[in-house]
Scaffold this motif. Structure first.
Motif, PDB file in Angstrom:
ATOM      1  N   GLU A  31       0.816  -1.215   0.000  1.00  0.00           N
ATOM      2  CA  GLU A  31       0.000   0.000   0.000  1.00  0.00           C
ATOM      3  C   GLU A  31       0.848   1.264   0.000  1.00  0.00           C
ATOM      4  O   GLU A  31       0.326   2.368  -0.163  1.00  0.00           O
ATOM      5  N   GLY A  32       2.170   1.110   0.178  1.00  0.00           N
ATOM      6  CA  GLY A  32       3.067   2.244   0.012  1.00  0.00           C
ATOM      7  C   GLY A  32       3.487   2.946   1.276  1.00  0.00           C
ATOM      8  O   GLY A  32       4.226   3.935   1.217  1.00  0.00           O
ATOM      9  N   TYR A  33       3.071   2.442   2.432  1.00  0.00           N
ATOM     10  CA  TYR A  33       3.476   3.058   3.689  1.00  0.00           C
ATOM     11  C   TYR A  33       3.458   2.028   4.806  1.00  0.00           C
ATOM     12  O   TYR A  33       2.771   1.003   4.718  1.00  0.00           O
ATOM     13  N   LEU A  34       4.206   2.327   5.846  1.00  0.00           N
ATOM     14  CA  LEU A  34       4.265   1.479   7.025  1.00  0.00           C
ATOM     15  C   LEU A  34       3.935   2.338   8.235  1.00  0.00           C
ATOM     16  O   LEU A  34       4.509   3.421   8.405  1.00  0.00           O
ATOM     17  N   VAL A  35       3.014   1.879   9.068  1.00  0.00           N
ATOM     18  CA  VAL A  35       2.739   2.537  10.343  1.00  0.00           C
ATOM     19  C   VAL A  35       3.124   1.565  11.447  1.00  0.00           C
ATOM     20  O   VAL A  35       2.729   0.399  11.432  1.00  0.00           O
ATOM     21  N   GLN A  36       3.936   2.048  12.382  1.00  0.00           N
ATOM     22  CA  GLN A  36       4.509   1.168  13.396  1.00  0.00           C
ATOM     23  C   GLN A  36       4.478   1.867  14.742  1.00  0.00           C
ATOM     24  O   GLN A  36       4.910   3.017  14.868  1.00  0.00           O
ATOM     25  N   GLU A  37       3.964   1.191  15.753  1.00  0.00           N
ATOM     26  CA  GLU A  37       3.951   1.777  17.090  1.00  0.00           C
ATOM     27  C   GLU A  37       5.357   1.748  17.675  1.00  0.00           C
ATOM     28  O   GLU A  37       6.009   0.701  17.721  1.00  0.00           O
ATOM     29  N   ILE A  38       5.810   2.904  18.122  1.00  0.00           N
ATOM     30  CA  ILE A  38       7.112   2.993  18.776  1.00  0.00           C
ATOM     31  C   ILE A  38       6.970   2.590  20.235  1.00  0.00           C
ATOM     32  O   ILE A  38       7.688   1.730  20.741  1.00  0.00           O
ATOM     33  N   ALA A  39       6.023   3.239  20.914  1.00  0.00           N
ATOM     34  CA  ALA A  39       5.737   2.923  22.313  1.00  0.00           C
ATOM     35  C   ALA A  39       4.501   3.706  22.752  1.00  0.00           C
ATOM     36  O   ALA A  39       4.370   4.886  22.410  1.00  0.00           O
ATOM     37  N   ASP A  40       3.620   3.062  23.494  1.00  0.00           N
ATOM     38  CA  ASP A  40       2.515   3.717  24.199  1.00  0.00           C
ATOM     39  C   ASP A  40       1.782   4.764  23.360  1.00  0.00           C
ATOM     40  O   ASP A  40       1.744   5.941  23.685  1.00  0.00           O
ATOM     41  N   GLN A  41       1.224   4.316  22.240  1.00  0.00           N
ATOM     42  CA  GLN A  41       0.384   5.150  21.376  1.00  0.00           C
ATOM     43  C   GLN A  41       1.144   6.252  20.623  1.00  0.00           C
ATOM     44  O   GLN A  41       0.547   7.210  20.142  1.00  0.00           O
ATOM     45  N   LEU A  42       2.448   6.107  20.516  1.00  0.00           N
ATOM     46  CA  LEU A  42       3.262   6.981  19.671  1.00  0.00           C
ATOM     47  C   LEU A  42       3.689   6.161  18.456  1.00  0.00           C
ATOM     48  O   LEU A  42       4.252   5.070  18.610  1.00  0.00           O
ATOM     49  N   TYR A  43       3.421   6.685  17.253  1.00  0.00           N
ATOM     50  CA  TYR A  43       3.595   5.905  16.031  1.00  0.00           C
ATOM     51  C   TYR A  43       4.565   6.585  15.058  1.00  0.00           C
ATOM     52  O   TYR A  43       4.618   7.819  14.957  1.00  0.00           O
ATOM     53  N   TRP A  44       5.300   5.740  14.342  1.00  0.00           N
ATOM     54  CA  TRP A  44       6.147   6.157  13.224  1.00  0.00           C
ATOM     55  C   TRP A  44       5.425   5.804  11.935  1.00  0.00           C
ATOM     56  O   TRP A  44       4.866   4.705  11.803  1.00  0.00           O
ATOM     57  N   LEU A  45       5.439   6.733  10.992  1.00  0.00           N
ATOM     58  CA  LEU A  45       4.839   6.508   9.685  1.00  0.00           C
ATOM     59  C   LEU A  45       5.890   6.806   8.624  1.00  0.00           C
ATOM     60  O   LEU A  45       6.498   7.881   8.636  1.00  0.00           O
ATOM     61  N   THR A  46       6.119   5.850   7.701  1.00  0.00           N
ATOM     62  CA  THR A  46       7.180   6.012   6.708  1.00  0.00           C
ATOM     63  C   THR A  46       6.790   5.380   5.381  1.00  0.00           C
ATOM     64  O   THR A  46       5.997   4.432   5.342  1.00  0.00           O
ATOM     65  N   ASP A  47       7.360   5.919   4.311  1.00  0.00           N
ATOM     66  CA  ASP A  47       7.238   5.277   2.996  1.00  0.00           C
ATOM     67  C   ASP A  47       8.586   4.754   2.529  1.00  0.00           C
ATOM     68  O   ASP A  47       8.755   4.358   1.380  1.00  0.00           O
ATOM     69  N   GLY A  48       9.576   4.744   3.427  1.00  0.00           N
ATOM     70  CA  GLY A  48      10.915   4.274   3.102  1.00  0.00           C
ATOM     71  C   GLY A  48      11.854   5.370   2.661  1.00  0.00           C
ATOM     72  O   GLY A  48      13.062   5.154   2.565  1.00  0.00           O
ATOM     73  N   GLY A  49      11.316   6.553   2.403  1.00  0.00           N
ATOM     74  CA  GLY A  49      12.144   7.697   2.033  1.00  0.00           C
ATOM     75  C   GLY A  49      11.947   8.865   2.974  1.00  0.00           C
ATOM     76  O   GLY A  49      12.880   9.567   3.338  1.00  0.00           O
ATOM     77  N   TYR A  50      10.685   9.077   3.355  1.00  0.00           N
ATOM     78  CA  TYR A  50      10.317  10.129   4.302  1.00  0.00           C
ATOM     79  C   TYR A  50       9.582   9.514   5.473  1.00  0.00           C
ATOM     80  O   TYR A  50       8.919   8.474   5.335  1.00  0.00           O
ATOM     81  N   GLY A  51       9.675  10.173   6.637  1.00  0.00           N
ATOM     82  CA  GLY A  51       8.987   9.680   7.811  1.00  0.00           C
ATOM     83  C   GLY A  51       8.489  10.808   8.687  1.00  0.00           C
ATOM     84  O   GLY A  51       8.959  11.952   8.605  1.00  0.00           O
ATOM     85  N   MET A  52       7.528  10.489   9.529  1.00  0.00           N
ATOM     86  CA  MET A  52       6.946  11.425  10.489  1.00  0.00           C
ATOM     87  C   MET A  52       6.488  10.614  11.689  1.00  0.00           C
ATOM     88  O   MET A  52       6.671   9.393  11.730  1.00  0.00           O
ATOM     89  N   MET A  53       5.887  11.275  12.681  1.00  0.00           N
ATOM     90  CA  MET A  53       5.312  10.535  13.789  1.00  0.00           C
ATOM     91  C   MET A  53       4.008  11.192  14.225  1.00  0.00           C
ATOM     92  O   MET A  53       3.737  12.349  13.899  1.00  0.00           O
ATOM     93  N   PHE A  54       3.196  10.419  14.947  1.00  0.00           N
ATOM     94  CA  PHE A  54       1.980  10.968  15.528  1.00  0.00           C
ATOM     95  C   PHE A  54       1.678  10.258  16.840  1.00  0.00           C
ATOM     96  O   PHE A  54       2.026   9.094  17.042  1.00  0.00           O
TER      97      PHE A  54
END
Length: 321
Positions: A31-54
């Motif tokens: 689907e072109g992106y990965l969403v991964q929980e870092i810890a306790d409802q903090l998430y990393w979102l990446t497409d392999g080139g750019y990333g952000m968090m929420f």
């Protein structure tokens, strides 16, 4: 149309060294992106080139940045983990490659940024990067309790308003366009607004008590060890550039060039300095950081200029009485 005798630049990246395994990141789903929980409802979102968090807080989602390469995949990713609305948006800095999809967030969100970032966004009036509603000079906190994010400005670096975003409860730090986990920095020291400040920012980063680094680019999350590795690379680069500035013979390098063409002479000199520094650096780093053979030359060029005019370590200038 080209000037008589001018030849356009040829492609330079058709043959590169293998990418070391230290740069490997997780596989990006179809689907072109990965969403991964870092810890306790903090998430990393990446497409392999750019990333952000929420962060999924009690009242809603606090999003940090909005890279256009992710675009509406940001809202899709958030919807995968929560039905809560986005209520707050943090800008790491003003550059459109990191916040250029910020218009996807609701008009009602509060938007936070350093005062300098707010000034620059106000100047350009880009509809895709709405101006911040809340600005700060040194530090502020967004959110409450275990979902709070601490925003800190330690001085100009990659840009004049680039900030650290720290989630203390999750021991996670987001800092964009300075550290590149597993990779050498992007060209010309990440085309930084302030090279000495960019270098100092490495040490400011290391002073946080974090386990995970969200760096904004490329293949994987980072660690404190990645910061230490890049500090070593940058230190080696500064040493090599300083040595090259002291040893490359300006007259010898430029002797056959048109003396009336000052840019050609200075260009040839700094090219030679960067080349000598690159020859010293790449063999040491090609197996440790990906892209050492690709961007070390441009990084050496930028470092040599910074050593020359910012640090003042080496100079051939004549001081007239």
């Amino acid at each position: 149309m080209t000037a008589t005798g001018y030849q356009p630049t040829q492609p330079r990246y058709s043959s590169t060294l293998p990418v070391p395994s230290t740069a490997d990141g997780p596989k990006i789903p179809d689907e072109g992106y990965l969403v991964q929980e870092i810890a306790d409802q903090l998430y990393w979102l990446t497409d392999g080139g750019y990333g952000m968090m929420f962060s999924v807080a009690d009242e809603g989602v606090i999003a940090v940045d909005a890279p256009p390469t992710l675009g509406h995949n940001i809202t899709r990713a958030i919807a995968k983990v929560t039905a809560k609305p986005v209520t707050d948006v943090i800008y790491s800095h003003q550059h459109s490659d990191h916040i250029g999809a910020s218009s996807i967030y609701p008009d009602t969100v509060r938007r936070y940024a350093h005062r300098e970032t707010a000034r620059q966004l106000s100047d350009v009036q880009d509809k895709n990067r709405p101006v911040p509603t809340d600005v700060f000079d040194t530090s502020m906190v967004v959110g409450e309790g275990k979902h709070s994010l601490q925003l800190d400005f330690h001085g100009p670096n990659h840009s004049t308003g680039n900030i650290h975003i720290f989630a203390p409860a999750q021991k996670t730090l987001m800092f964009v366009d300075v550290i590149f986990p597993g990779w050498v920095p992007f060209a010309y020291l990440a085309v930084s607004a302030d090279v000495p400040g960019w270098i100092r920012a490495h040490h400011a980063t290391r002073n946080y008590d974090f386990d995970t680094l969200v760096a904004g680019h490329l293949t994987r999350l980072g660690t404190p060890a990645d910061v230490d590795t890049q500090i070593d690379y940058v230190t080696n680069l500064q040493e090599a550039a300083t040595q090259a500035l002291a040893s490359v013979d300006f007259a010898k390098v430029t002797g056959s060039l048109d003396r009336a063409n000052g840019w050609a002479r200075f260009g040839a000199y700094f090219d030679a300095v960067a080349g000598q520094a690159t020859d010293a650096i790449v063999p040491r780093w090609a197996d440790r950081l990906a892209g050492a053979d690709v961007f070390t030359w441009s990084n050496a060029w930028a470092m040599a200029e910074a050593v020359n005019i910012d640090f003042g370590t080496v100079t051939d200038y004549q001081i007239h009485p």
